[in-house]
Design a protein around this motif. Structure first.
Motif, mmCIF file in Angstrom:
data_model
loop_
_atom_site.group_PDB
_atom_site.id
_atom_site.type_symbol
_atom_site.label_atom_id
_atom_site.label_comp_id
_atom_site.label_asym_id
_atom_site.label_seq_id
_atom_site.Cartn_x
_atom_site.Cartn_y
_atom_site.Cartn_z
ATOM 1 N N LYS A 193 0.799 -1.221 0.000
ATOM 2 C CA LYS A 193 0.000 0.000 0.000
ATOM 3 C C LYS A 193 0.834 1.274 0.000
ATOM 4 O O LYS A 193 0.303 2.362 -0.247
ATOM 5 N N VAL B 118 -6.516 12.204 3.057
ATOM 6 C CA VAL B 118 -6.614 12.113 1.603
ATOM 7 C C VAL B 118 -6.347 13.471 0.979
ATOM 8 O O VAL B 118 -5.843 13.562 -0.156
ATOM 9 N N LEU C 241 -2.868 13.937 -0.064
ATOM 10 C CA LEU C 241 -2.394 13.226 -1.251
ATOM 11 C C LEU C 241 -2.541 14.063 -2.523
ATOM 12 O O LEU C 241 -1.767 13.918 -3.472
ATOM 13 N N ILE D 293 -6.918 8.953 -8.283
ATOM 14 C CA ILE D 293 -6.317 8.229 -7.154
ATOM 15 C C ILE D 293 -7.060 6.925 -6.899
ATOM 16 O O ILE D 293 -6.445 5.866 -6.714
ATOM 17 N N PHE D 294 -8.393 6.990 -6.918
ATOM 18 C CA PHE D 294 -9.189 5.787 -6.685
ATOM 19 C C PHE D 294 -8.944 4.743 -7.771
ATOM 20 O O PHE D 294 -8.790 3.548 -7.492
ATOM 21 N N SER E 220 -5.731 2.796 -7.445
ATOM 22 C CA SER E 220 -5.506 2.152 -6.148
ATOM 23 C C SER E 220 -6.090 0.746 -6.137
ATOM 24 O O SER E 220 -7.086 0.462 -6.811
ATOM 25 N N ASP F 155 -5.948 0.194 -0.285
ATOM 26 C CA ASP F 155 -4.904 1.211 -0.339
ATOM 27 C C ASP F 155 -5.321 2.510 0.341
ATOM 28 O O ASP F 155 -4.508 3.177 0.991
ATOM 29 N N LEU F 156 -6.563 2.886 0.180
ATOM 30 C CA LEU F 156 -7.034 4.175 0.696
ATOM 31 C C LEU F 156 -7.929 4.030 1.918
ATOM 32 O O LEU F 156 -8.528 5.005 2.370
ATOM 33 N N TYR G 73 -7.636 6.418 4.690
ATOM 34 C CA TYR G 73 -7.871 7.825 4.387
ATOM 35 C C TYR G 73 -9.349 8.172 4.181
ATOM 36 O O TYR G 73 -9.850 9.148 4.713
ATOM 37 N N GLN H 178 -14.896 4.442 0.065
ATOM 38 C CA GLN H 178 -15.033 4.380 -1.383
ATOM 39 C C GLN H 178 -16.101 5.338 -1.908
ATOM 40 O O GLN H 178 -15.992 5.860 -3.017
#
Length: 842
Positions: free
Chosen positions: A112, A565, A568, A600-601, A604, A608-609, A612, A615
């Motif tokens: 990740k 997030v 990022l 980013i989504f 990934s 991974d997120l 942060y 979804q």
């Protein structure tokens, strides 16, 4: 009435004894089934907003049980093949630990942790997020240097997962609260550290699962200390009574009451938290205190009556009133702890209150019944000279009824004034970095200090960002969010779909009855092709405020770093613009913000997120990595966060405090002071009312409050003087102490009242009470303190600290009952003592 009850009990002693033993057997049956475990959530106020936030989001953003493993090299830096291989092996081993949440495992060797880049191709910009050291290690020095460059260029990694001096790397692991197995986790971590440490490598391991596992591993030492404590109590009883009755009956009484107390929670299905292992000792001390009073009185009555049954009847009748008032008052004080909004304290109140009430059976009834069966004590010739203890108590009595009584009052006032100074230094929460459970020089606390210096991260506090419900969007708003990005000629919703105008990305194709952006979805009108969620966390205002909160908190020395997030986005946008630093920003346009978040989504992988943002972009977190969890640190961070939130209101989202273990500690620190004041005030009120009613005198209620107030007040002063914080660990002991301890004074004052009824001479009555009931008071306190001495050698600083507090509390309670109350009665000459002298003994 007491005499009639006593004669009934002793006259039916066999049935009474059988009933007691049967009841004990039924309750004791459940003792082996009491689970000894620590439930994290039990330690914190269940109705506090921070705890409610934690419970709601712990499955989303992680719970309270996190472990940190730091790998540090002595010579060179972490960027060498051997050290990097150790980091990789440790990361893989951590991912296999029992109860680990793999979505919450982070290190430079974890999938990740990625490097974000943009590759410009003929088809357009290609957004890439590649693991920096997964699945393979660098193969040569050239690849090691590339890794170094990647780490140094990423503020998300450099300073958080790799120390700023490049000599250490950090592995972070979160564990599922419902699958936590501290002994297994600690055992594996210990094996891992031993396997990876060498002459040039040092491993540091901290975290709540590690701390709990370390304590569990040392339980055999605790067993030895408690055996030494019991041995010291046994020896003290033997030296004092020199009689099997004086040794066996108090210990048997304590075991009997313990069977009732622990068995009761077994029947209720409660667990026993090992963090409150001191509490059974406190309650057992009270059981032993009552038993010693009864035995001492029995020996005195037998010398007078020469008959076991008559001596047992007289003992019960003489001590029933002070005993029942003491037990009921103590039990009510303990039950009042249930008002503390912490599940552990509420369970403790139920267990402790019932346990103390059981003294009515185990002490007041069982002791006289048992004494009526055992062989009578042998007649001993009177010594030529009174024993040393009797002479000492005689001097104390003379001091209390003479001019010394004014000295007693003066000393009390001076001690109270000095106590005020130290009590004002009492800190709510932890006083020192690391855990207060262990000594400052323990390996765990030294490791904590070292990791704090290297990474500024030993505790986590999360602020949750939760989207608000939004109205149904207009067509114009939908087009802004889901139309075509003219600059890149791709749809905002689907960066892989080319377009030249909004209509190509949004709406329903009436010819096919399918959505333009999703041909698998049937539709009849445009609105059916779009989610009605407003995705508040794609709002530039929300994202900018999240980043501003990060910057604000990072100005505090208590905060090592932050993440979210929102943090990022600047690096992603900069990468899209040839890494131009001026593009390290958060877009002001909602569509641009949504587009970059979509990139980013899309790049990934699952999980991974997860630390942060969710979804659906409805919930996110701003994580603060704190250098420690001292009470002052948490108050500073929470106060600054609250001030920022108040100054920066949002229309589409709201900030919620606080998740993470730091949030839980902040919650308990906020309720401790008020809860303790409330419980203390109600316990004092209960003592006042019961004593006033028992003696039919308001003055009696006030007099009994004086030593009780003094013992509790000076206990707080001792905590301030020794730097012991009032935290979630100390709270159970301190809270229970409020409701206990009045029995010393009750026995002495009742004996003064009884002796004055026989011979209306107050000085004589005080002397007799101190020589008889006072002897048992002094001996009981000395017995318990002699056992507590061994706690000073415990590996648990918490146990040693609580031993000091218990010793201070018992000694002050003893001095209050033995010296202060008699001196006050000699001065005040209250009517409940001297008002109605009688000619016969009660």
């Amino acid at each position: 009435m007491q005499t009639r009850i006593a004669r009934f009990i002793i006259g039916n002693r066999w049935p009474v004894l059988v009933l007691i033993l049967v009841g004990t057997g039924i309750l004791a049956f459940k003792v082996p089934q009491v689970a000894v475990k620590s439930e994290t959530i039990d330690l914190f106020p269940s109705d506090h907003p921070y705890v409610e936030t934690f419970v709601k989001y712990q499955e989303v953003f992680g719970g309270a049980n996190t472990a940190l493993i730091a790998v540090e090299v002595k010579d060179g830096d972490i960027f060498n093949l051997d050290a990097l291989a150790k980091v990789q092996r440790i990361t893989k081993a951590v991912e296999m630990l029992p109860g680990v949440n793999n979505y919450q495992v982070l290190s430079i060797a974890q999938r990740k942790v990625k490097n974000i880049t943009v590759e410009f191709t003929q088809e357009g910009p290609l957004f890439k997020a590649d693991p920096i050291m997964w699945p393979d290690l660098p193969k040569n020095e050239e690849e090691v240097e590339k890794l170094r460059e990647v780490v140094y260029s990423s503020p998300r990694i450099f300073g958080t997962l790799v120390s700023l001096d490049s000599k250490a790397a950090l592995v972070v692991a979160g564990f599922l609260d419902n699958e936590l197995d501290p002994p297994a986790i600690y055992g594996k971590m210990k094996e891992l550290s031993q396997a990876e440490e060498d002459d040039n490598t040092r491993i540091y391991v901290i975290g709540r699962p590690v701390m709990l596992g370390h304590i569990a591993e040392q339980y055999p030492q605790l067993v030895k200390l408690f055996l030494l404590t019991l041995g010291a109590i046994f020896l003290t009883l033997l030296l004092y009574f020199r009689d099997i009755r004086g040794v066996g009956i108090p210990i048997l009484t304590a075991l009997l009451s313990a069977s009732w107390g622990l068995g009761f929670i077994g029947w209720l299905g409660y667990n026993f938290d090992p963090l409150v292992i001191v509490v059974p000792f406190i309650i057992s001390a009270r059981a032993l205190s009552h038993s010693v009073q009864l035995i001492e009185r029995y020996f005195e009555e037998f010398r007078d009556k020469k008959d076991r049954k008559e001596a047992a009847v007289a003992t019960f009748a003489g001590l029933f009133s002070p005993g029942i008032v003491s037990i009921v008052t103590d039990a009510l004080g303990v039950f009042l702890v249930i008002l503390t909004p912490i599940p552990l304290m509420q369970k403790l109140a139920v267990m402790g209150g019932f346990w103390v009430l059981s003294f009515v059976v185990s002490d007041l009834v069982f002791n006289p019944v048992l004494l009526s069966f055992v062989p009578p004590p042998k007649e001993k010739p009177a010594p030529a000279r009174p024993p040393l203890l009797d002479r000492f108590l005689g001097s104390v009595a003379g001091f209390c009824v003479g001019r010394g009584r004014w000295t007693v009052v003066a000393v009390t006032l001076v001690v109270g004034a000095v106590g005020f100074y130290f009590a004002s230094r009492l800190v709510i929460g932890d006083v020192n970095p690391g855990t207060p459970m262990l000594w400052p020089d323990s390996k765990y606390n030294l490791d904590t200090e070292h990791i704090a210096q290297k990474f500024g991260n030993t505790e986590i506090l999360n602020v949750i960002v939760q989207g608000k419900e939004c109205p149904e969007p207009s067509r114009e708003e939908l087009l802004q969010a889901h139309g075509c990005n003219e600059e890149l000629s791709t749809c905002y919703d689907d960066p892989g779909m080319s377009c030249s105008q909004d209509e190509e990305c949004f709406g329903c194709n009436t010819a096919t009855g399918k959505c333009k952006s999703d041909v698998g979805r049937a539709c009849a009108k445009d609105i059916e092709c779009i989610s009605r969620e407003c995705n508040p966390l794609k709002s530039p205002k929300v994202l900018q405020t999240m980043e501003a909160l990060q910057r604000e908190m990072e100005t505090l020395p208590e905060v090592g770093s932050t993440s979210s997030v929102a943090g990022l986005l600047p690096s992603v946008i900069s990468a899209m613009h040839a890494s131009d630093p001026k593009w390290e920003l958060i877009p002001h346009d909602r569509r641009d913000a949504g587009f970059f978040l979509g990139m980013i989504f899309s790049s990934s992988e699952p999980g991974d997120l997860s630390r942060y943002i969710t979804q659906d972009a409805q919930r996110a977190t701003v994580t603060m990595y704190l250098r420690d969890h001292k009470g002052e640190t948490l108050r500073t961070v929470v106060d600054r966060t609250k001030a920022f939130i108040a100054a920066n209101p949002l229309d589409e989202a709201e900030f919620l405090l606080a998740s993470g273990y730091g949030g839980l500690l902040a919650a308990v620190n906020e309720v401790i002071a008020w809860s303790e004041i409330r419980v203390t005030a109600l316990a004092f009120l209960a003592v006042f009312l019961f004593c006033a009613l028992a003696y039919k005198s308001i003055v009696a209620g006030i007099l009994f409050l004086v030593p009780l107030f003094l013992s509790n007040y000076l206990t707080y002063a001792m905590m301030g003087a020794l730097g012991i914080g009032l935290d979630v660990n100390a709270l159970p002991v301190v809270s229970l102490g409020v409701g206990l301890g009045v029995d010393y004074g009750l026995y002495v004052v009742s004996r003064i009242q009884e002796e004055y009824a026989i011979r209306p001479d107050l000085d004589h009555a005080v002397r007799r009470a101190i020589a008889t009931a006072g002897k048992a008071v002094l001996f009981t306190a000395a017995t318990m303190v002699s056992g507590i001495v061994f706690w000073a050698w415990s590996f648990l600083k918490f146990q040693a600290d609580m031993g000091i507090l218990l010793a201070v509390w018992m000694c002050i309670s003893m001095l209050g009952g033995l010296i202060l109350l008699p001196a006050l009665i000699s001065l005040v000459r209250p009517r409940f003592v001297v008002g109605k002298p009688q000619t016969t003994k009660a």
